[in-house]
Design a protein around this motif. Structure first.
Motif, PDB file in Angstrom:
ATOM      1  N   PHE A 135       0.830  -1.210   0.000  1.00  0.00           N
ATOM      2  CA  PHE A 135       0.000   0.000   0.000  1.00  0.00           C
ATOM      3  C   PHE A 135       0.866   1.262   0.000  1.00  0.00           C
ATOM      4  CE2 PHE A 135      -2.678  -3.354   1.724  1.00  0.00           C
ATOM      5  CZ  PHE A 135      -3.818  -3.195   0.956  1.00  0.00           C
ATOM      6  N   ILE A 136       2.032   1.183   0.629  1.00  0.00           N
ATOM      7  CA  ILE A 136       2.962   2.314   0.578  1.00  0.00           C
ATOM      8  C   ILE A 136       3.443   2.529  -0.854  1.00  0.00           C
ATOM      9  CG2 ILE A 136       5.261   3.103   1.297  1.00  0.00           C
ATOM     10  CD1 ILE A 136       4.683   1.617   3.989  1.00  0.00           C
ATOM     11  N   ALA A 137       3.709   1.419  -1.563  1.00  0.00           N
ATOM     12  CA  ALA A 137       4.129   1.520  -2.971  1.00  0.00           C
ATOM     13  C   ALA A 137       3.026   2.154  -3.819  1.00  0.00           C
ATOM     14  CB  ALA A 137       4.480   0.135  -3.511  1.00  0.00           C
ATOM     15  N   ILE A 138       1.762   1.776  -3.555  1.00  0.00           N
ATOM     16  CA  ILE A 138       0.635   2.378  -4.284  1.00  0.00           C
ATOM     17  C   ILE A 138       0.571   3.878  -4.005  1.00  0.00           C
ATOM     18  CG2 ILE A 138      -1.891   2.444  -4.481  1.00  0.00           C
ATOM     19  CD1 ILE A 138      -1.881  -0.573  -3.850  1.00  0.00           C
ATOM     20  N   MET A 139       0.762   4.257  -2.733  1.00  0.00           N
ATOM     21  CA  MET A 139       0.781   5.681  -2.375  1.00  0.00           C
ATOM     22  C   MET A 139       1.846   6.443  -3.153  1.00  0.00           C
ATOM     23  SD  MET A 139       0.271   6.399   1.707  1.00  0.00           S
ATOM     24  CE  MET A 139       0.523   8.177   1.519  1.00  0.00           C
ATOM     25  N   ILE A 140       3.043   5.878  -3.219  1.00  0.00           N
ATOM     26  CA  ILE A 140       4.142   6.559  -3.904  1.00  0.00           C
ATOM     27  C   ILE A 140       3.849   6.699  -5.395  1.00  0.00           C
ATOM     28  CG2 ILE A 140       6.571   6.342  -4.584  1.00  0.00           C
ATOM     29  CD1 ILE A 140       7.084   5.102  -1.808  1.00  0.00           C
ATOM     30  N   VAL A 141       3.345   5.626  -6.008  1.00  0.00           N
ATOM     31  CA  VAL A 141       3.015   5.676  -7.440  1.00  0.00           C
ATOM     32  C   VAL A 141       1.917   6.696  -7.704  1.00  0.00           C
ATOM     33  CG1 VAL A 141       2.022   4.380  -9.377  1.00  0.00           C
ATOM     34  CG2 VAL A 141       3.766   3.318  -7.920  1.00  0.00           C
ATOM     35  N   MET A 142       0.833   6.653  -6.902  1.00  0.00           N
ATOM     36  CA  MET A 142      -0.294   7.563  -7.122  1.00  0.00           C
ATOM     37  C   MET A 142       0.075   9.018  -6.845  1.00  0.00           C
ATOM     38  SD  MET A 142      -2.503   5.619  -8.344  1.00  0.00           S
ATOM     39  CE  MET A 142      -3.603   7.006  -8.622  1.00  0.00           C
ATOM     40  N   SER A 143       1.092   9.240  -5.991  1.00  0.00           N
ATOM     41  CA  SER A 143       1.471  10.615  -5.673  1.00  0.00           C
ATOM     42  C   SER A 143       1.970  11.373  -6.901  1.00  0.00           C
ATOM     43  CB  SER A 143       2.549  10.629  -4.581  1.00  0.00           C
ATOM     44  OG  SER A 143       3.786  10.134  -5.075  1.00  0.00           O
ATOM     45  N   PHE A 144       2.452  10.648  -7.919  1.00  0.00           N
ATOM     46  CA  PHE A 144       2.933  11.298  -9.138  1.00  0.00           C
ATOM     47  C   PHE A 144       1.785  11.753 -10.044  1.00  0.00           C
ATOM     48  CE2 PHE A 144       6.674   8.842  -7.865  1.00  0.00           C
ATOM     49  CZ  PHE A 144       7.685   9.779  -8.052  1.00  0.00           C
ATOM     50  N   TYR A 145       0.569  11.319  -9.722  1.00  0.00           N
ATOM     51  CA  TYR A 145      -0.566  11.600 -10.606  1.00  0.00           C
ATOM     52  C   TYR A 145      -1.651  12.467  -9.975  1.00  0.00           C
ATOM     53  CZ  TYR A 145       1.542   7.850 -13.323  1.00  0.00           C
ATOM     54  OH  TYR A 145       2.428   7.081 -14.046  1.00  0.00           O
ATOM     55  N   VAL A 146      -1.495  12.839  -8.686  1.00  0.00           N
ATOM     56  CA  VAL A 146      -2.520  13.656  -8.034  1.00  0.00           C
ATOM     57  C   VAL A 146      -2.432  15.094  -8.542  1.00  0.00           C
ATOM     58  CG1 VAL A 146      -2.583  12.212  -5.970  1.00  0.00           C
ATOM     59  CG2 VAL A 146      -1.043  14.191  -6.045  1.00  0.00           C
ATOM     60  N   PRO A 147      -3.477  15.898  -8.380  1.00  0.00           N
ATOM     61  CA  PRO A 147      -3.453  17.291  -8.857  1.00  0.00           C
ATOM     62  C   PRO A 147      -2.295  18.079  -8.249  1.00  0.00           C
ATOM     63  CG  PRO A 147      -5.678  16.658  -8.226  1.00  0.00           C
ATOM     64  CD  PRO A 147      -4.783  15.533  -7.802  1.00  0.00           C
ATOM     65  N   ARG A 148      -1.712  18.954  -9.057  1.00  0.00           N
ATOM     66  CA  ARG A 148      -0.551  19.745  -8.633  1.00  0.00           C
ATOM     67  C   ARG A 148      -1.007  20.982  -7.856  1.00  0.00           C
ATOM     68  NH1 ARG A 148       3.348  16.006  -9.235  1.00  0.00           N
ATOM     69  NH2 ARG A 148       3.136  14.969 -11.249  1.00  0.00           N
ATOM     70  N   ILE A 149      -1.480  20.757  -6.640  1.00  0.00           N
ATOM     71  CA  ILE A 149      -1.986  21.854  -5.814  1.00  0.00           C
ATOM     72  C   ILE A 149      -0.870  22.322  -4.882  1.00  0.00           C
ATOM     73  CG2 ILE A 149      -3.825  22.549  -4.235  1.00  0.00           C
ATOM     74  CD1 ILE A 149      -5.228  19.880  -5.023  1.00  0.00           C
ATOM     75  N   SER A 150      -0.715  23.639  -4.721  1.00  0.00           N
ATOM     76  CA  SER A 150       0.281  24.168  -3.784  1.00  0.00           C
ATOM     77  C   SER A 150      -0.121  25.573  -3.362  1.00  0.00           C
ATOM     78  CB  SER A 150       1.672  24.183  -4.430  1.00  0.00           C
ATOM     79  OG  SER A 150       1.762  25.230  -5.374  1.00  0.00           O
ATOM     80  N   LEU A 151       0.692  26.146  -2.479  1.00  0.00           N
ATOM     81  CA  LEU A 151       0.485  27.524  -2.034  1.00  0.00           C
ATOM     82  C   LEU A 151       1.452  28.490  -2.732  1.00  0.00           C
ATOM     83  CD1 LEU A 151       0.047  26.903   1.799  1.00  0.00           C
ATOM     84  CD2 LEU A 151      -1.713  27.756   0.250  1.00  0.00           C
ATOM     85  N   LYS A 152       2.059  28.057  -3.841  1.00  0.00           N
ATOM     86  CA  LYS A 152       3.055  28.878  -4.522  1.00  0.00           C
ATOM     87  C   LYS A 152       2.480  30.216  -4.989  1.00  0.00           C
ATOM     88  CE  LYS A 152       5.793  25.013  -6.329  1.00  0.00           C
ATOM     89  NZ  LYS A 152       6.227  24.296  -7.553  1.00  0.00           N
ATOM     90  N   ASP A 153       1.205  30.186  -5.403  1.00  0.00           N
ATOM     91  CA  ASP A 153       0.596  31.391  -5.971  1.00  0.00           C
ATOM     92  C   ASP A 153      -0.100  32.257  -4.925  1.00  0.00           C
ATOM     93  OD1 ASP A 153       1.416  30.498  -8.483  1.00  0.00           O
ATOM     94  OD2 ASP A 153      -0.404  29.281  -8.724  1.00  0.00           O
ATOM     95  N   ALA A 154       0.077  31.925  -3.649  1.00  0.00           N
ATOM     96  CA  ALA A 154      -0.642  32.660  -2.604  1.00  0.00           C
ATOM     97  C   ALA A 154      -0.125  34.093  -2.450  1.00  0.00           C
ATOM     98  CB  ALA A 154      -0.529  31.931  -1.269  1.00  0.00           C
ATOM     99  N   GLY A 155       1.135  34.349  -2.835  1.00  0.00           N
ATOM    100  CA  GLY A 155       1.661  35.714  -2.767  1.00  0.00           C
ATOM    101  C   GLY A 155       2.345  36.048  -1.465  1.00  0.00           C
ATOM    102  N   GLU A 156       2.106  35.260  -0.417  1.00  0.00           N
ATOM    103  CA  GLU A 156       2.763  35.492   0.874  1.00  0.00           C
ATOM    104  C   GLU A 156       2.881  34.167   1.619  1.00  0.00           C
ATOM    105  OE1 GLU A 156       0.323  37.623   3.812  1.00  0.00           O
ATOM    106  OE2 GLU A 156      -1.163  37.846   2.228  1.00  0.00           O
ATOM    107  N   ALA A 157       3.811  34.106   2.550  1.00  0.00           N
ATOM    108  CA  ALA A 157       4.078  32.869   3.271  1.00  0.00           C
ATOM    109  C   ALA A 157       2.973  32.570   4.277  1.00  0.00           C
ATOM    110  CB  ALA A 157       5.415  32.970   3.997  1.00  0.00           C
ATOM    111  N   VAL A 158       2.767  31.262   4.523  1.00  0.00           N
ATOM    112  CA  VAL A 158       1.755  30.834   5.488  1.00  0.00           C
ATOM    113  C   VAL A 158       2.049  31.396   6.866  1.00  0.00           C
ATOM    114  CG1 VAL A 158       0.749  28.837   6.673  1.00  0.00           C
ATOM    115  CG2 VAL A 158       1.236  28.712   4.232  1.00  0.00           C
ATOM    116  N   PHE A 159       3.340  31.442   7.250  1.00  0.00           N
ATOM    117  CA  PHE A 159       3.705  31.811   8.609  1.00  0.00           C
ATOM    118  C   PHE A 159       3.999  33.297   8.794  1.00  0.00           C
ATOM    119  CE2 PHE A 159       4.611  27.249   8.328  1.00  0.00           C
ATOM    120  CZ  PHE A 159       3.821  26.813   9.382  1.00  0.00           C
ATOM    121  N   SER A 160       3.699  34.115   7.783  1.00  0.00           N
ATOM    122  CA  SER A 160       3.742  35.562   8.008  1.00  0.00           C
ATOM    123  C   SER A 160       2.359  35.995   8.496  1.00  0.00           C
ATOM    124  CB  SER A 160       4.106  36.297   6.711  1.00  0.00           C
ATOM    125  OG  SER A 160       3.107  36.116   5.728  1.00  0.00           O
ATOM    126  N   HIS A 161       2.313  36.999   9.383  1.00  0.00           N
ATOM    127  CA  HIS A 161       1.032  37.419   9.998  1.00  0.00           C
ATOM    128  C   HIS A 161       0.322  36.215  10.626  1.00  0.00           C
ATOM    129  CE1 HIS A 161       1.835  41.013   7.690  1.00  0.00           C
ATOM    130  NE2 HIS A 161       1.728  40.344   6.557  1.00  0.00           N
TER     131      HIS A 161
END
Length: 392
Positions: A169-195
C-alpha cells in the motif's frame, strides 16, 4: 469526476488502509507487549508531538512544492515506520516507543497538511462534492474490511508478516502521488507563517470562538480515541474479536449517518440538537466506563462512538462554514492553527493519561470527569462559533 480527482481518490484509499492499520494494530502491537496504559499513552503522545511539528513543516513545504511531493514524503515515512517495527527492538522501552512513534506522527502530519490545506484550495464545485462522497463511501468500506482482513492476516502470518504487506500500500501511495493534482500555495503571494499570530488569524468574533471549541474538542477526541481502543483490547486478546468489535462500532457510525441524513433533509431536527445529543451520548459512555466490566465497556464504546459521529459532523461543518469565505492563504493559516490547537490539547490529555494504571483508580476518574466536562462545553462553544456576526 475528472481523471485527476479519480487519482486523488485512489491515493486517499491507499493511505486510508495504512492509517486505519496504524490506528488499530500498531497500538495493539504495543499493548500486547506489557498491557499497560502508559505504553499506549506515551506512544500516542510522541506521535502527536511529531504530528504537530510535521504538519507545520508540511504547510511550509506547500509554499515550495505541491501536495504530491508532501504525500510522497508521508509515504516514505510510513515505510520507515514498518522497517523499524520489523527489524528494530531496543531498550529502554520509552526510547523504543518514541522511535516508533516519530515516523508514525510525521507520516500523519505531512499527509494531513497536504490533504487539509491543499485540498481546501482545489475547489468546492459539484465534482468536489462527488469526490468527498466517494471518499466517505470508501472510508466506510475500509473501516469495515481493513480490521477484519488484517486480523486474519496477523493470525496467519503474525505482525511481522502484516508489516511487510503494508509496503504494498505504501508503494501504491508513492506511485499515485505522481498523478494527483498539482496543488500548492506557490501562488498565494505570501508565506503561510507571516502574519501568523493567533490574534491576526482568528480575527473575527466567529473565528475566536473556534479556539476554545478546538481545545475542548481535542480533549474529547483524544480521551474517546485512546480509551475506545484500550477498552476493546481489555475485553479480549483475540485479534479477530477485536476486529469484529471495531467493525461493530463502525456499523453504529453508518447507522448514525443514515439517521442524520434522513432528518437533516427535512430539517425537523436542528444541528444544535444533534450536537447536544452527541455530547450527552458521549457523556453517558464516559460514566459507564466507571464500571469496567467487558459488556459495559463495549456499551461505553458504542455510546461514545455515536457521540463522536454527531460531534465531529456538526463541529467540522460549522468550522468549514466559518472559514469558507476567507482568502486561501488565510484559510491555510486557520487550518494550521486548527491542527496545532487540536494536537496541543490532545498532548495535554495524553500527559494526564500517563498517570492512569487502571480503570478504577482516582486518576482515571479525574481525567474522565475532565473529559466529560469538556464534552459538555463543546455545544456552547460550537454554537457561538456558528453564529453569524452581522458586524463582520
Amino acid at each position: 469526476m475528472t481523471k485527476s480527482l479519480k487519482r486523488l481518490l485512489m491515493m486517499n484509499v491507499s493511505s486510508s488502509v495504512i492509517f486505519n492499520y496504524m490506528g488499530i494494530f500498531i497500538n495493539l502491537f504495543i499493548w500486547e507487549k506489557n498491557r499497560q496504559i502508559f505504553d499506549v499513552a506515551w506512544f500516542n503522545l510522541i506521535l502527536f508531538l511529531a504530528w504537530g511539528l510535521a504538519f507545520m513543516y508540511g504547510a511550509k513545504l506547500l509554499a515550495q512544492f505541491n501536495i504530491s511531493s508532501v504525500m510522497r514524503a508521508s509515504a516514505i515515512c510510513a515505510g520507515i515506520t514498518f522497517v523499524l517495527l520489523s527489524y528494530v527492538h531496543v531498550e529502554p522501552k520509552v526510547f523504543y516507543l518514541s522511535l516508533i512513534a516519530l515516523p508514525v506522527g510525521i507520516t500523519n502530519g505531512l499527509y494531513a497538511a497536504a490533504q487539509n490545506i491543499g485540498i481546501s484550495l482545489f475547489g468546492k464545485g459539484e465534482e468536489f462534492t462527488a469526490f468527498f462522497s466517494a471518499t466517505n463511501v470508501f472510508g466506510q468500506l475500509i473501516a469495515f474490511l481493513n480490521p477484519l482482513l488484517f486480523a486474519i492476516l496477523i493470525k496467519w502470518i503474525g505482525f511481522s508478516g502484516s508489516f511487510l504487506v503494508m509496503f504494498l500500500f505504501i508503494a501504491i501511495m508513492i506511485v499515485m502521488s505522481f498523478y494527483v493534482p498539482r496543488i500548492s500555495l506557490k501562488d498565494a503571494g505570501e508565506a503561510v507563517f507571516s502574519h501568523f499570530s493567533i490574534g491576526r488569524v482568528f480575527n473575527t468574533t466567529r473565528l475566536k470562538w473556534m479556539i476554545p471549541s478546538l481545545i475542548a474538542g481535542g480533549f474529547f477526541i483524544q480521551f474517546q480515541g485512546i480509551f475506545s481502543l484500550i477498552f476493546t483490547f481489555s475485553v479480549t486478546s483475540d485479534k479477530l474479536m477485536i476486529a469484529l468489535l471495531q467493525i461493530m462500532y463502525t456499523a453504529f457510525t453508518v447507522v448514525c449517518v443514515f439517521i442524520y441524513q434522513r432528518f437533516s433533509r427535512t430539517r425537523r431536527v436542528s444541528d444544535s440538537w444533534w450536537l447536544t445529543f452527541g455530547m450527552l451520548a458521549a457523556a453517558a459512555g464516559f460514566l459507564l466506563a466507571l464500571f469496567p466490566k467487558p459488556p459495559i465497556l463495549i456499551l461505553s464504546n458504542i455510546l461514545t462512538t455515536i457521540g463522536l459521529f454527531f460531534f465531529f459532523t456538526i463541529w467540522s461543518s460549522r468550522q468549514f462554514v466559518a472559514t469558507n469565505h476567507l482568502a486561501p492563504i488565510h484559510q491555510a493559516r486557520v487550518m494550521v492553527w486548527r491542527e496545532l490547537l487540536l494536537v496541543c490539547s490532545r498532548i495535554v490529555m495524553l500527559a494526564l493519561i500517563l498517570g492512569i494504571t487502571d480503570f478504577k483508580g482516582f486518576v482515571f476518574k479525574a481525567v474522565m470527569i475532565f473529559s466529560f466536562s469538556s464534552a459538555l462545553l463543546i455545544p456552547y462553544f460550537s454554537n457561538k462559533s456558528g453564529e453569524v456576526d452581522v458586524s463582520e
